[in-house]
Design an enzyme around this catalytic site. Sequence first.
Site, PDB file in Angstrom:
ATOM      1  N   LYS A 188      42.425  41.842  13.537  1.00  0.00           N
ATOM      2  CA  LYS A 188      42.715  40.581  13.273  1.00  0.00           C
ATOM      3  C   LYS A 188      41.234  39.585  14.692  1.00  0.00           C
ATOM      4  CE  LYS A 188      44.598  36.756  15.427  1.00  0.00           C
ATOM      5  NZ  LYS A 188      43.009  35.968  15.176  1.00  0.00           N
ATOM      6  N   GLU A 264      47.887  43.845  26.521  1.00  0.00           N
ATOM      7  CA  GLU A 264      46.569  43.188  27.891  1.00  0.00           C
ATOM      8  C   GLU A 264      46.471  41.743  27.470  1.00  0.00           C
ATOM      9  OE1 GLU A 264      45.090  45.520  29.678  1.00  0.00           O
ATOM     10  OE2 GLU A 264      45.515  47.084  28.471  1.00  0.00           O
ATOM     11  N   CYS A 298      40.908  37.333  31.747  1.00  0.00           N
ATOM     12  CA  CYS A 298      41.609  38.145  32.115  1.00  0.00           C
ATOM     13  C   CYS A 298      42.251  38.457  33.935  1.00  0.00           C
ATOM     14  CB  CYS A 298      42.534  38.228  31.926  1.00  0.00           C
ATOM     15  SG  CYS A 298      42.119  40.467  30.988  1.00  0.00           S
ATOM     16  N   GLU A 395      47.240  30.855  34.989  1.00  0.00           N
ATOM     17  CA  GLU A 395      45.264  31.625  34.667  1.00  0.00           C
ATOM     18  C   GLU A 395      45.034  30.116  34.530  1.00  0.00           C
ATOM     19  OE1 GLU A 395      45.135  33.988  31.717  1.00  0.00           O
ATOM     20  OE2 GLU A 395      44.702  35.383  32.296  1.00  0.00           O
TER      21      GLU A 395
HETATM   22  P1  ADP Z   1      43.239  32.723  24.757  1.00  0.00           P
HETATM   23  O1  ADP Z   1      43.770  31.475  25.274  1.00  0.00           O
HETATM   24  O2  ADP Z   1      42.870  33.647  24.702  1.00  0.00           O
HETATM   25  O3  ADP Z   1      43.125  32.110  23.051  1.00  0.00           O
HETATM   26  P2  ADP Z   1      45.471  33.944  22.288  1.00  0.00           P
HETATM   27  O4  ADP Z   1      46.744  34.937  22.888  1.00  0.00           O
HETATM   28  O5  ADP Z   1      46.259  32.134  22.646  1.00  0.00           O
HETATM   29  O6  ADP Z   1      44.734  33.599  23.639  1.00  0.00           O
HETATM   30  O7  ADP Z   1      44.971  34.300  21.560  1.00  0.00           O
HETATM   31  C1  ADP Z   1      44.240  35.665  21.509  1.00  0.00           C
HETATM   32  C2  ADP Z   1      44.157  36.533  19.959  1.00  0.00           C
HETATM   33  O8  ADP Z   1      45.415  36.017  19.511  1.00  0.00           O
HETATM   34  C3  ADP Z   1      43.456  35.272  18.834  1.00  0.00           C
HETATM   35  O9  ADP Z   1      42.891  36.123  18.540  1.00  0.00           O
HETATM   36  C4  ADP Z   1      44.761  33.960  18.605  1.00  0.00           C
HETATM   37  O10 ADP Z   1      44.533  33.796  17.097  1.00  0.00           O
HETATM   38  C5  ADP Z   1      45.963  35.340  18.554  1.00  0.00           C
HETATM   39  N1  ADP Z   1      47.115  34.876  18.044  1.00  0.00           N
HETATM   40  C6  ADP Z   1      47.100  33.070  18.470  1.00  0.00           C
HETATM   41  N2  ADP Z   1      48.514  33.377  17.894  1.00  0.00           N
HETATM   42  C7  ADP Z   1      48.969  34.162  17.770  1.00  0.00           C
HETATM   43  C8  ADP Z   1      50.202  34.744  17.020  1.00  0.00           C
HETATM   44  N3  ADP Z   1      51.577  33.632  16.639  1.00  0.00           N
HETATM   45  N4  ADP Z   1      49.906  35.711  15.880  1.00  0.00           N
HETATM   46  C9  ADP Z   1      49.440  36.214  16.358  1.00  0.00           C
HETATM   47  N5  ADP Z   1      48.047  35.840  16.414  1.00  0.00           N
HETATM   48  C10 ADP Z   1      47.886  35.083  17.530  1.00  0.00           C
END
Ligand code: ADP
Length: 493
Positions: A188, A264, A298, A395
């Site tokens: 995803k 990560e 990161c 961050e």
């Molecule tokens: P960033 O701040 O870099 O966007 P996130 O951790 O919010 O970091 O997002 C990283 C990835 O995790 C994205 O692909 C986002 O869609 C996905 N993501 C965010 N929330 C969830 C969740 N509850 N379950 C699964 N994937 C998630």
Amino acid sequence: MANTPTAQDEHRVVEAAPTGLFIGGEWRSATGDRTLVVEDPSTGEPLTEVADATPADGAAALDAAVAAQDSFARMAPRDRGEILRRTYEIMTARADDLALLMTLEMGKPLAEAKGEIAYAAEFFRWFSEEAVRIDGGYAIAPNGASRFLIHKQPVGVCLFITPWNFPAAMGARKIAPAVAAGCTMVIKPSELTPLSMHMIADILTEAGLPPGVLNVVTTSEAGPVMEPLIRDGRARKLSFTGSTPVGRILLAQSAEKVLRTSMELGGNAPFLVFDDADLDKAVEGAMLAKMRNMGEACTAANRFLVHRSVAEPFAEKLAERMGTLTVGRGTEEGVQVGPLVDGKSRAKVDGLVRDAVEKGADVVVGAEPVDGPGYFYRPTVLRDVPIQARMVREEIFGPVAPITVFDDDDQALAAANDSEFGLVSYVFTENLDRALRVSERLESGMVGLNTGLVSNPAAPFGGVKQSGLGREGGRIGIEEFLETKYVAIGFSG
Ligand code: ADP
């Protein structure tokens, strides 16, 4: 392609990117024909629409990966390696178009996007070489009465979740070792930047990846689509790159079926400049560690800790470099700093800067958004940032360099290690003993010693503390996708 791509070039690369979900080797639309819009962050305008997966589509993707797992695990390692090698070759041949597509959906300057395509392609090459080096062992039991046969098997079906900041490389460094090990997968990508991953899926297919091995489900509902797959029990591994709060949620979900996990997560990299540092080298390293990807990494230097005796000249030199960077649309020639990925990210960066200034930090340069369309922020240097400022703990994920001073090595180390994160640290000193002493005592998975760039597909990338679990890349990278099987052999002599 000319140096600055034309509107036709832009149109052509966007048109070439698949917009469906990739399930069982076919591009298809989402249930109910749901779509989501992908935006150009330099204009805020829509680029295209892509299929927006529902939980039912996610389930179909997992079914496809499960169906493909057995036969893919039995494919000869050399054949898996050749698929990866061809992927590297195709990506390299099409680097210009892939880079342009990435710049359009994510914003980074074209030169950096080309760098990322080369970096991502290199994961495919590195793991094409590792696919045929999965080894095992044979041993005599200590009492001589039996024999041990030890070999490695693929962990099985994997789930991958990747972020928007490196739309190609974060996926490549999971997909490549998984394919090398013989695992199938559902990925995803971030809904902000799915097009680069869609192109990679197409290229892997062209390179010969069998249907169902890689399935791509872009969705605006990350949680509802991925959680049932994590809890399903048929996937055996989850590998995530993203923020620490989301990582915690995913670890909790993974506990139910005891999935293997690689995480990560966030960073808060200290950048230490000692009094014996080569200041020009340190400024060069700072520009790379801070400004690669507009600070949206990161690994980005988040806290500059500089010895009092060199703080003034370091801040001046850094501010001069930061203040003269060309900010603009990443497709334009000469642009060094693109937009942040969206309005929310820019508001967060600006909020952190204002908080630091209110608490007493001095602005050396920048410290404001750029007027006009797109989500641009001026490269910023702040001095005397107090420990209470939120950016000391959080961050920043933007082009902001906060400087604080230290007086001795112990103080520098204590400040550097005073973080829940531990991904990477940067150290600038010309003294070998100090370099080794400090590197050993820093609580981080990686150290950049007199360099502002640590990422390399041939080296183990990863963090300690709340920056994550596991390593990506290097010899160790494939181990994350392998289980060790031990066969005890009765032996009667
Ligand atoms: P960033 O701040 O870099 O966007 P996130 O951790 O919010 O970091 O997002 C990283 C990835 O995790 C994205 O692909 C986002 O869609 C996905 N993501 C965010 N929330 C969830 C969740 N509850 N379950 C699964 N994937 C998630």
